[in-house]
Design a protein around this motif. Structure first.
Motif, PDB file in Angstrom:
ATOM      1  N   CYS A  60       0.940  -1.214  -0.041  1.00 14.27           N
ATOM      2  CA  CYS A  60      -0.132  -0.196   0.002  1.00 14.27           C
ATOM      3  C   CYS A  60       0.833   1.337  -0.176  1.00 14.27           C
ATOM      4  O   CYS A  60       2.285   1.215   0.184  1.00 14.27           O
ATOM      5  N   ALA A  94       2.720  -3.974   9.657  1.00 14.96           N
ATOM      6  CA  ALA A  94       1.934  -4.830   9.447  1.00 14.96           C
ATOM      7  C   ALA A  94       0.441  -3.965   9.004  1.00 14.96           C
ATOM      8  O   ALA A  94      -0.507  -4.558   8.425  1.00 14.96           O
ATOM      9  N   SER A  95       0.643  -2.867   9.571  1.00 13.58           N
ATOM     10  CA  SER A  95      -0.676  -1.771   9.146  1.00 13.58           C
ATOM     11  C   SER A  95      -0.268  -0.947   7.863  1.00 13.58           C
ATOM     12  O   SER A  95       0.482  -0.402   8.337  1.00 13.58           O
ATOM     13  N   CYS A  96      -1.072  -0.577   7.239  1.00 13.62           N
ATOM     14  CA  CYS A  96      -0.891   0.616   5.937  1.00 13.62           C
ATOM     15  C   CYS A  96      -0.948   1.763   6.732  1.00 13.62           C
ATOM     16  O   CYS A  96      -0.423   2.907   6.224  1.00 13.62           O
ATOM     17  N   LEU A  97      -1.569   2.028   7.819  1.00 14.65           N
ATOM     18  CA  LEU A  97      -1.534   3.194   8.674  1.00 14.65           C
ATOM     19  C   LEU A  97      -0.449   3.336   9.643  1.00 14.65           C
ATOM     20  O   LEU A  97      -0.296   4.502  10.036  1.00 14.65           O
ATOM     21  N   SER A  98       0.244   2.249   9.742  1.00 15.57           N
ATOM     22  CA  SER A  98       1.513   2.686  10.446  1.00 15.57           C
ATOM     23  C   SER A  98       2.624   3.410   9.823  1.00 15.57           C
ATOM     24  O   SER A  98       2.963   3.360   8.729  1.00 15.57           O
ATOM     25  N   TYR A 114      -7.882   2.572   3.743  1.00 14.43           N
ATOM     26  CA  TYR A 114      -7.885   2.263   5.234  1.00 14.43           C
ATOM     27  C   TYR A 114      -7.924   3.921   5.738  1.00 14.43           C
ATOM     28  O   TYR A 114      -7.238   4.624   5.050  1.00 14.43           O
ATOM     29  N   SER A 130      -4.574   0.389  -1.218  1.00 15.62           N
ATOM     30  CA  SER A 130      -3.894  -0.887  -1.586  1.00 15.62           C
ATOM     31  C   SER A 130      -3.238  -0.682  -2.901  1.00 15.62           C
ATOM     32  O   SER A 130      -3.708   0.305  -3.698  1.00 15.62           O
TER      33      SER A 130
END
Length: 123
Positions: free
Chosen positions: A33, A103-107, A59, A52
């Motif tokens: 992403c 692990a998260s696209c918002l990290s 997200y 993505s």
């Protein structure tokens, strides 16, 4: 070499809208992403929205749900952030990022970052 260049920031009144763009160049693996982040003075960088590689999945952080929309045009190598109903608390430097590692696209664990574009919302 990967480059990300944001544009579209500015000063608006509360309730207004802005559309940020991020043009990217260089090889970016499209299997992961891309994201938008923001950082206000004295605060940590936080995720705003991400998308993505195909553009099918998006997200959002709670702060932007219902107001912000992330999209991408892979043919133009451009990432967008449409922001509506802006609030003074949305004031920050906004960055686009590529090469997610978390692990998260918002990290905020991304490899590549743009230089940022300032968004200022006044009441």
């Amino acid at each position: 070499q990967v480059q990300l260049v944001e544009s579209g920031g500015g000063s608006v009144l509360a309730g207004g809208s802005l559309r940020l763009s991020c043009v990217y160049s260089g090889y970016i693996y499209r299997g992961i992403c891309m994201g938008w982040f923001r950082q206000a003075p004295g605060k940590e960088r936080e995720g705003v929205g991400a998308i993505s590689s195909s553009g099918v999945n998006t997200y959002y952080a709670d702060s932007g749900k219902g107001r912000f929309t992330v999209s991408r045009d892979n043919a133009k190598n451009t990432l967008y952030l449409e922001m509506n109903s802006l609030k003074p608390e949305d004031t920050a430097m906004y960055y686009c990022a590529a090469g997610a590692k978390g692990a998260s696209c918002l990290s905020p664990l991304y490899t590549f970052w743009g230089q940022g574009t300032q968004v200022t919302v006044s009441s």
